[in-house]
Design an enzyme around this catalytic site. Structure first.
Site, PDB file in Angstrom:
ATOM      1  N   ARG A   1       3.497   1.424  -1.438  1.00  0.00           N
ATOM      2  CA  ARG A   1       4.181   2.223  -0.419  1.00  0.00           C
ATOM      3  C   ARG A   1       5.097   1.317   0.390  1.00  0.00           C
ATOM      4  O   ARG A   1       4.738   0.194   0.715  1.00  0.00           O
ATOM      5  CB  ARG A   1       3.148   2.871   0.514  1.00  0.00           C
ATOM      6  CG  ARG A   1       2.365   3.966  -0.154  1.00  0.00           C
ATOM      7  CD  ARG A   1       1.140   4.405   0.597  1.00  0.00           C
ATOM      8  NE  ARG A   1       1.331   4.559   2.034  1.00  0.00           N
ATOM      9  CZ  ARG A   1       0.446   5.145   2.824  1.00  0.00           C
ATOM     10  NH1 ARG A   1      -0.676   5.619   2.331  1.00  0.00           N
ATOM     11  NH2 ARG A   1       0.661   5.254   4.118  1.00  0.00           N
TER      12      ARG A   1
ATOM     13  N   ARG B   1       3.389  13.324  18.903  1.00  0.00           N
ATOM     14  CA  ARG B   1       3.626  11.881  18.993  1.00  0.00           C
ATOM     15  C   ARG B   1       3.994  11.455  20.411  1.00  0.00           C
ATOM     16  O   ARG B   1       3.990  10.271  20.724  1.00  0.00           O
ATOM     17  CB  ARG B   1       4.767  11.464  18.049  1.00  0.00           C
ATOM     18  CG  ARG B   1       4.396  11.538  16.584  1.00  0.00           C
ATOM     19  CD  ARG B   1       5.565  11.077  15.734  1.00  0.00           C
ATOM     20  NE  ARG B   1       5.348  11.307  14.324  1.00  0.00           N
ATOM     21  CZ  ARG B   1       4.764  10.449  13.504  1.00  0.00           C
ATOM     22  NH1 ARG B   1       4.349   9.306  13.951  1.00  0.00           N
ATOM     23  NH2 ARG B   1       4.616  10.747  12.231  1.00  0.00           N
TER      24      ARG B   1
ATOM     25  N   ARG C   1       5.885  -0.387  12.924  1.00  0.00           N
ATOM     26  CA  ARG C   1       5.325   0.956  13.117  1.00  0.00           C
ATOM     27  C   ARG C   1       4.241   0.944  14.194  1.00  0.00           C
ATOM     28  O   ARG C   1       4.128   1.881  14.976  1.00  0.00           O
ATOM     29  CB  ARG C   1       4.769   1.506  11.801  1.00  0.00           C
ATOM     30  CG  ARG C   1       5.871   1.861  10.803  1.00  0.00           C
ATOM     31  CD  ARG C   1       5.322   2.419   9.516  1.00  0.00           C
ATOM     32  NE  ARG C   1       4.646   3.677   9.726  1.00  0.00           N
ATOM     33  CZ  ARG C   1       3.602   4.116   9.010  1.00  0.00           C
ATOM     34  NH1 ARG C   1       3.116   3.386   8.039  1.00  0.00           N
ATOM     35  NH2 ARG C   1       3.046   5.264   9.267  1.00  0.00           N
TER      36      ARG C   1
ATOM     37  N   ARG D   1      -4.309  -3.198   0.641  1.00  0.00           N
ATOM     38  CA  ARG D   1      -3.935  -1.970  -0.071  1.00  0.00           C
ATOM     39  C   ARG D   1      -2.728  -2.225  -0.975  1.00  0.00           C
ATOM     40  O   ARG D   1      -2.686  -1.761  -2.115  1.00  0.00           O
ATOM     41  CB  ARG D   1      -3.634  -0.859   0.954  1.00  0.00           C
ATOM     42  CG  ARG D   1      -3.380   0.497   0.333  1.00  0.00           C
ATOM     43  CD  ARG D   1      -3.448   1.599   1.350  1.00  0.00           C
ATOM     44  NE  ARG D   1      -2.307   1.620   2.244  1.00  0.00           N
ATOM     45  CZ  ARG D   1      -2.179   2.441   3.277  1.00  0.00           C
ATOM     46  NH1 ARG D   1      -3.140   3.296   3.567  1.00  0.00           N
ATOM     47  NH2 ARG D   1      -1.118   2.420   4.039  1.00  0.00           N
TER      48      ARG D   1
ATOM     49  N   LYS E   1      -6.725   8.134   9.454  1.00  0.00           N
ATOM     50  CA  LYS E   1      -6.642   9.550   9.843  1.00  0.00           C
ATOM     51  C   LYS E   1      -6.515  10.464   8.631  1.00  0.00           C
ATOM     52  O   LYS E   1      -7.171  11.498   8.563  1.00  0.00           O
ATOM     53  CB  LYS E   1      -5.442   9.779  10.783  1.00  0.00           C
ATOM     54  CG  LYS E   1      -5.504   8.991  12.067  1.00  0.00           C
ATOM     55  CD  LYS E   1      -4.346   9.302  13.008  1.00  0.00           C
ATOM     56  CE  LYS E   1      -2.981   9.053  12.419  1.00  0.00           C
ATOM     57  NZ  LYS E   1      -2.694   7.645  12.111  1.00  0.00           N
TER      58      LYS E   1
END
Length: 197
Positions: A139, A88, A150, A127, A13
């Site tokens: 991250r 959300r 998540r 990643r 996104k």
């Protein structure tokens, strides 16, 4: 042009929002960024948000929608915006609808990124590996266990938004697993289709 991008973490996104911003001269609105900016600017709603966060609580939907309402009045948002990470929940979607109605605005489209969740986990691992190899920080959410948590949270809270927007005839789906340029092409086709409705 006013858009919402829906999809789980890692679906792409953010990448597509950046392309929409460049191509259409709209702004990307991330609620996290807006909250921090409102707190830093000391706006009335920012001060409310700060008090809640300082107390270690989650910022209410009313405060978040108030921050979005203030932000979309700024000159750079007059051409439109793309919301990333908001709404959300159904309650947030309903509050957003009411706020936009009050401003005599409406969303043009909701773009949902359909993805293979296991392949997404693989993307996240890749990643993280690439960041490590390049000597960059990884991250903290680029950890497969954190990422799976998540995804579960997304399914529990946000997945209900698809039927909500489908019932309003606003939902357009794209294959989030396709190459980045193909996803962009599919989004542009969805926007054109939405503008004909």
């Amino acid at each position: 042009m006013r858009l919402i991008l829906l999809g789980p973490p890692g679906a792409g996104k953010g990448t597509q929002a950046e392309r929409l911003v460049r191509k259409h001269g709209i702004v990307q609105l991330s609620t996290g960024d807006m909250l921090r900016a409102a707190v830093d600017a000391g706006t009335e709603i920012g001060l409310k948000a700060k008090a809640v966060m300082d107390a270690g609580q989650l910022v209410s939907d009313e405060i978040v929608v108030g921050i979005v309402a203030d932000r979309i009045e700024e000159p750079d948002a007059h051409n439109g915006f793309v919301l990333d990470g908001f709404p959300r929940t159904i309650a947030q979607a309903e509050a957003l609808d009411r706020m936009l109605d009050d401003k005599r605005m409406q969303l043009d489209a909701v773009i949902e990124f359909q993805v293979d969740e296991e392949a997404l986990v693989g993307r996240i691992v890749k990643r993280a590996d690439e960041a490590k190899a390049a000597g960059k920080p990884v991250r903290k959410d680029d950890n497969p266990d954190v990422f799976r948590r998540r995804l579960q949270e997304f399914r529990a809270m946000t997945a209900a938004l698809s039927p909500y927007y489908r019932a309003r005839g606003m939902l357009h789906t794209v294959d989030g697993m396709a190459p980045i340029d193909s996803v962009e092409t599919a989004i542009e086709a969805a926007i054109r289709q939405a503008s004909k409705v």
